[in-house]
Design a protein around this motif. Structure first.
Motif, PDB file in Angstrom:
ATOM      1  N   SER A 118       0.846  -1.192   0.000  1.00 25.29           N
ATOM      2  CA  SER A 118       0.000   0.000   0.000  1.00 25.29           C
ATOM      3  C   SER A 118       0.882   1.243   0.000  1.00 25.29           C
ATOM      4  CB  SER A 118      -0.937   0.005   1.212  1.00 25.29           C
ATOM      5  OG  SER A 118      -0.205  -0.018   2.422  1.00 25.29           O
ATOM      6  N   GLY A 119       0.273   2.357  -0.387  1.00 24.37           N
ATOM      7  CA  GLY A 119       1.006   3.613  -0.447  1.00 24.37           C
ATOM      8  C   GLY A 119       0.287   4.601  -1.333  1.00 24.37           C
ATOM      9  N   GLY A 120       1.057   5.541  -1.891  1.00 23.71           N
ATOM     10  CA  GLY A 120       0.462   6.522  -2.786  1.00 23.71           C
ATOM     11  C   GLY A 120       0.155   5.934  -4.158  1.00 23.71           C
ATOM     12  N   ARG A 121      -0.341   6.780  -5.031  1.00 21.52           N
ATOM     13  CA  ARG A 121      -0.632   6.325  -6.399  1.00 21.52           C
ATOM     14  C   ARG A 121       0.664   6.069  -7.157  1.00 21.52           C
ATOM     15  NH1 ARG A 121      -5.544   9.788  -9.136  1.00 21.52           N
ATOM     16  NH2 ARG A 121      -7.187   9.200  -7.660  1.00 21.52           N
ATOM     17  N   ILE A 138      -4.669  11.034 -19.347  1.00 26.78           N
ATOM     18  CA  ILE A 138      -4.543   9.632 -18.921  1.00 26.78           C
ATOM     19  C   ILE A 138      -3.264   9.458 -18.112  1.00 26.78           C
ATOM     20  CG2 ILE A 138      -4.296   7.245 -19.715  1.00 26.78           C
ATOM     21  CD1 ILE A 138      -5.735   8.083 -22.289  1.00 26.78           C
ATOM     22  N   LEU A 139      -3.378   8.769 -17.003  1.00 29.94           N
ATOM     23  CA  LEU A 139      -2.203   8.435 -16.207  1.00 29.94           C
ATOM     24  C   LEU A 139      -1.638   7.094 -16.665  1.00 29.94           C
ATOM     25  CD1 LEU A 139      -3.294   9.319 -12.545  1.00 29.94           C
ATOM     26  CD2 LEU A 139      -1.662  10.553 -13.988  1.00 29.94           C
ATOM     27  N   ALA A 140      -0.308   7.017 -16.761  1.00 28.18           N
ATOM     28  CA  ALA A 140       0.358   5.754 -17.071  1.00 28.18           C
ATOM     29  C   ALA A 140       0.712   5.080 -15.753  1.00 28.18           C
ATOM     30  CB  ALA A 140       1.614   5.999 -17.899  1.00 28.18           C
ATOM     31  N   VAL A 141       0.170   3.898 -15.541  1.00 29.32           N
ATOM     32  CA  VAL A 141       0.374   3.160 -14.294  1.00 29.32           C
ATOM     33  C   VAL A 141       1.269   1.960 -14.585  1.00 29.32           C
ATOM     34  CG1 VAL A 141      -0.744   1.909 -12.406  1.00 29.32           C
ATOM     35  CG2 VAL A 141      -1.896   3.867 -13.479  1.00 29.32           C
ATOM     36  N   PRO A 142       2.537   1.958 -14.127  1.00 30.26           N
ATOM     37  CA  PRO A 142       3.422   0.820 -14.387  1.00 30.26           C
ATOM     38  C   PRO A 142       2.932  -0.412 -13.645  1.00 30.26           C
ATOM     39  CG  PRO A 142       4.460   2.337 -12.842  1.00 30.26           C
ATOM     40  CD  PRO A 142       3.197   2.991 -13.301  1.00 30.26           C
ATOM     41  N   ARG A 163      -0.185  -4.513  -9.154  1.00 29.30           N
ATOM     42  CA  ARG A 163      -1.499  -4.141  -9.698  1.00 29.30           C
ATOM     43  C   ARG A 163      -2.322  -3.385  -8.654  1.00 29.30           C
ATOM     44  NH1 ARG A 163      -2.591  -6.418 -14.454  1.00 29.30           N
ATOM     45  NH2 ARG A 163      -1.246  -8.114 -15.177  1.00 29.30           N
ATOM     46  N   PRO A 164      -2.775  -2.175  -8.991  1.00 27.04           N
ATOM     47  CA  PRO A 164      -3.633  -1.452  -8.053  1.00 27.04           C
ATOM     48  C   PRO A 164      -4.942  -2.208  -7.830  1.00 27.04           C
ATOM     49  CG  PRO A 164      -2.853  -0.010  -9.832  1.00 27.04           C
ATOM     50  CD  PRO A 164      -2.532  -1.410 -10.234  1.00 27.04           C
ATOM     51  N   LEU A 165      -5.416  -2.181  -6.594  1.00 27.39           N
ATOM     52  CA  LEU A 165      -6.756  -2.677  -6.290  1.00 27.39           C
ATOM     53  C   LEU A 165      -7.680  -1.469  -6.468  1.00 27.39           C
ATOM     54  CD1 LEU A 165      -5.897  -4.891  -3.191  1.00 27.39           C
ATOM     55  CD2 LEU A 165      -6.233  -5.598  -5.566  1.00 27.39           C
ATOM     56  N   TRP A 166      -8.314  -1.426  -7.630  1.00 27.71           N
ATOM     57  CA  TRP A 166      -8.978  -0.206  -8.085  1.00 27.71           C
ATOM     58  C   TRP A 166     -10.013   0.377  -7.126  1.00 27.71           C
ATOM     59  CZ3 TRP A 166      -6.129   2.113 -11.315  1.00 27.71           C
ATOM     60  CH2 TRP A 166      -5.374   1.390 -12.248  1.00 27.71           C
ATOM     61  N   PRO A 167     -10.739  -0.414  -6.324  1.00 29.04           N
ATOM     62  CA  PRO A 167     -11.663   0.218  -5.368  1.00 29.04           C
ATOM     63  C   PRO A 167     -10.973   1.175  -4.394  1.00 29.04           C
ATOM     64  CG  PRO A 167     -12.223  -2.098  -5.628  1.00 29.04           C
ATOM     65  CD  PRO A 167     -10.925  -1.887  -6.346  1.00 29.04           C
ATOM     66  N   SER A 168      -9.655   1.023  -4.191  1.00 23.73           N
ATOM     67  CA  SER A 168      -8.936   1.894  -3.259  1.00 23.73           C
ATOM     68  C   SER A 168      -8.242   3.061  -3.961  1.00 23.73           C
ATOM     69  CB  SER A 168      -7.891   1.081  -2.488  1.00 23.73           C
ATOM     70  OG  SER A 168      -6.836   0.651  -3.349  1.00 23.73           O
ATOM     71  N   TRP A 169      -8.375   3.177  -5.290  1.00 26.46           N
ATOM     72  CA  TRP A 169      -7.617   4.165  -6.059  1.00 26.46           C
ATOM     73  C   TRP A 169      -7.886   5.600  -5.618  1.00 26.46           C
ATOM     74  CZ3 TRP A 169      -3.412   3.832  -8.723  1.00 26.46           C
ATOM     75  CH2 TRP A 169      -3.055   4.802  -9.651  1.00 26.46           C
ATOM     76  N   SER A 170      -9.082   5.889  -5.136  1.00 25.57           N
ATOM     77  CA  SER A 170      -9.420   7.251  -4.704  1.00 25.57           C
ATOM     78  C   SER A 170      -9.112   7.485  -3.237  1.00 25.57           C
ATOM     79  CB  SER A 170     -10.916   7.529  -4.952  1.00 25.57           C
ATOM     80  OG  SER A 170     -11.212   7.424  -6.335  1.00 25.57           O
ATOM     81  N   ASP A 171      -8.651   6.455  -2.543  1.00 22.48           N
ATOM     82  CA  ASP A 171      -8.330   6.599  -1.122  1.00 22.48           C
ATOM     83  C   ASP A 171      -6.995   7.300  -0.935  1.00 22.48           C
ATOM     84  OD1 ASP A 171     -10.636   5.182  -0.748  1.00 22.48           O
ATOM     85  OD2 ASP A 171      -9.642   3.297  -0.216  1.00 22.48           O
ATOM     86  N   GLU A 172      -6.765   7.781   0.268  1.00 21.40           N
ATOM     87  CA  GLU A 172      -5.488   8.427   0.569  1.00 21.40           C
ATOM     88  C   GLU A 172      -4.337   7.421   0.458  1.00 21.40           C
ATOM     89  OE1 GLU A 172      -3.351  10.755   4.313  1.00 21.40           O
ATOM     90  OE2 GLU A 172      -5.528  10.539   4.232  1.00 21.40           O
ATOM     91  N   TYR A 176      -2.361  -2.436  -3.232  1.00 20.69           N
ATOM     92  CA  TYR A 176      -1.856  -3.084  -4.430  1.00 20.69           C
ATOM     93  C   TYR A 176      -1.713  -4.590  -4.196  1.00 20.69           C
ATOM     94  CZ  TYR A 176      -0.571   1.654  -5.826  1.00 20.69           C
ATOM     95  OH  TYR A 176      -0.614   2.986  -6.144  1.00 20.69           O
ATOM     96  N   ALA A 177      -1.930  -5.345  -5.266  1.00 15.66           N
ATOM     97  CA  ALA A 177      -1.649  -6.781  -5.249  1.00 15.66           C
ATOM     98  C   ALA A 177      -0.325  -7.006  -5.962  1.00 15.66           C
ATOM     99  CB  ALA A 177      -2.764  -7.551  -5.956  1.00 15.66           C
ATOM    100  N   LEU A 178       0.580  -7.746  -5.309  1.00 10.17           N
ATOM    101  CA  LEU A 178       1.883  -8.065  -5.883  1.00 10.17           C
ATOM    102  C   LEU A 178       1.913  -9.543  -6.262  1.00 10.17           C
ATOM    103  CD1 LEU A 178       2.517  -5.369  -4.457  1.00 10.17           C
ATOM    104  CD2 LEU A 178       4.700  -6.344  -3.751  1.00 10.17           C
ATOM    105  N   LEU A 179       2.375  -9.813  -7.468  1.00  7.39           N
ATOM    106  CA  LEU A 179       2.546 -11.194  -7.934  1.00  7.39           C
ATOM    107  C   LEU A 179       3.970 -11.348  -8.453  1.00  7.39           C
ATOM    108  CD1 LEU A 179      -0.814 -11.700  -9.892  1.00  7.39           C
ATOM    109  CD2 LEU A 179      -0.237 -12.564  -7.611  1.00  7.39           C
ATOM    110  N   LEU A 180       4.713 -12.242  -7.819  1.00  5.33           N
ATOM    111  CA  LEU A 180       6.107 -12.467  -8.186  1.00  5.33           C
ATOM    112  C   LEU A 180       6.280 -13.851  -8.786  1.00  5.33           C
ATOM    113  CD1 LEU A 180       9.211 -11.844  -8.036  1.00  5.33           C
ATOM    114  CD2 LEU A 180       9.151 -12.854  -5.742  1.00  5.33           C
ATOM    115  N   ALA A 181       7.010 -13.921  -9.894  1.00  9.69           N
ATOM    116  CA  ALA A 181       7.461 -15.195 -10.469  1.00  9.69           C
ATOM    117  C   ALA A 181       8.966 -15.075 -10.679  1.00  9.69           C
ATOM    118  CB  ALA A 181       6.756 -15.485 -11.790  1.00  9.69           C
TER     119      ALA A 181
END
Length: 213
Positions: A118-121, A138-142, A163-172, A176-181
């Motif tokens: 979690s953190g900022g945008r 449009i914002l580019a989201v890596p 990957r942002p969890l979009w329901p929280s995108w407007s929150d302070e 984010y969900a992290l997936l590592l391979a």
């Protein structure tokens, strides 16, 4: 800046050149306190697995062992790194006792991790101009970060998805969900797993330092 909130699931996959002796593996794990699937030998030399759950051949506590006959992969999966490492060692110890030597028989190892942060945008400061087309920019989201000189077809490969969890995108504080391979030699993966949360946190910090976010 993102901070790691915690690891949710860890999996270590070993892909075998030849099919390991599953019957002997389950027999050995059963003697070590695992609940195991039933394997019925067929007259044509094959076998039928009665899985405990889809793909699951053994369970002990919160750690699962999965097997895919088609891909010849054994996966050790659980929420805690130390338990996954202990189970991986037990699986390989049992297999060595049946003549299946991982150091010769495994094509590659792959570490897979699901975590939350979690953190900022996490978006580039400079927006893509599109007001004339859409009425807004449009914002580019890596999202994906991969090994700079890697090959996804090789035995050494790194991919991290943030990957942002979009329901929280407007929150302070955005979640984010992290997936590592991460595919590499066994020793390096084991060392990574021992320091998993520390390493993930440091990787996020260094990505943030490189990107203009």
């Amino acid at each position: 800046m993102l901070s790691l909130d915690g690891v949710e699931s860890i999996g270590v996959i070993s892909a075998w050149i030849l099919e390991p002796d599953l019957g002997a593996l389950l027999l050995g794990l059963g003697k070590r306190g695992y609940a195991t699937a039933r394997v019925r030998l067929r007259s044509d030399g094959g076998y039928v697995i009665k899985f405990l759950e889809p793909g699951v051949v053994a369970i002990k506590g919160s750690t699962y062992i999965l097997y895919s006959p088609e891909r010849r992969t054994i996966t050790v999966e659980g929420p805690k790194a130390e338990e996954v490492l202990a189970t991986l060692s037990e699986v390989e110890e049992v297999l060595r006792g049946t003549g299946n030597r991982p150091e010769r028989g495994v094509l590659f190892y792959e570490l897979r991790v699901a975590a939350k942060a979690s953190g900022g945008r996490w978006a580039f400061r400079k927006a893509v101009g599109a007001k004339d087309l859409l009425g807004f920019d449009i914002l580019a989201v890596p999202v994906s970060f991969v090994s700079a000189d890697g090959d996804p077809y090789s035995a050494r490969w790194f991919r991290l998805e943030v990957r942002p969890l979009w329901p929280s995108w407007s929150d302070e504080r955005v979640r984010y969900a992290l997936l590592l391979a991460y595919r590499d030699g066994r020793d390096r993966l084991v060392e990574t797993l021992k320091r998993l949360e520390e390493l993930l946190g440091e990787i996020l910090k260094r990505i943030n330092a490189v990107l203009e976010i």
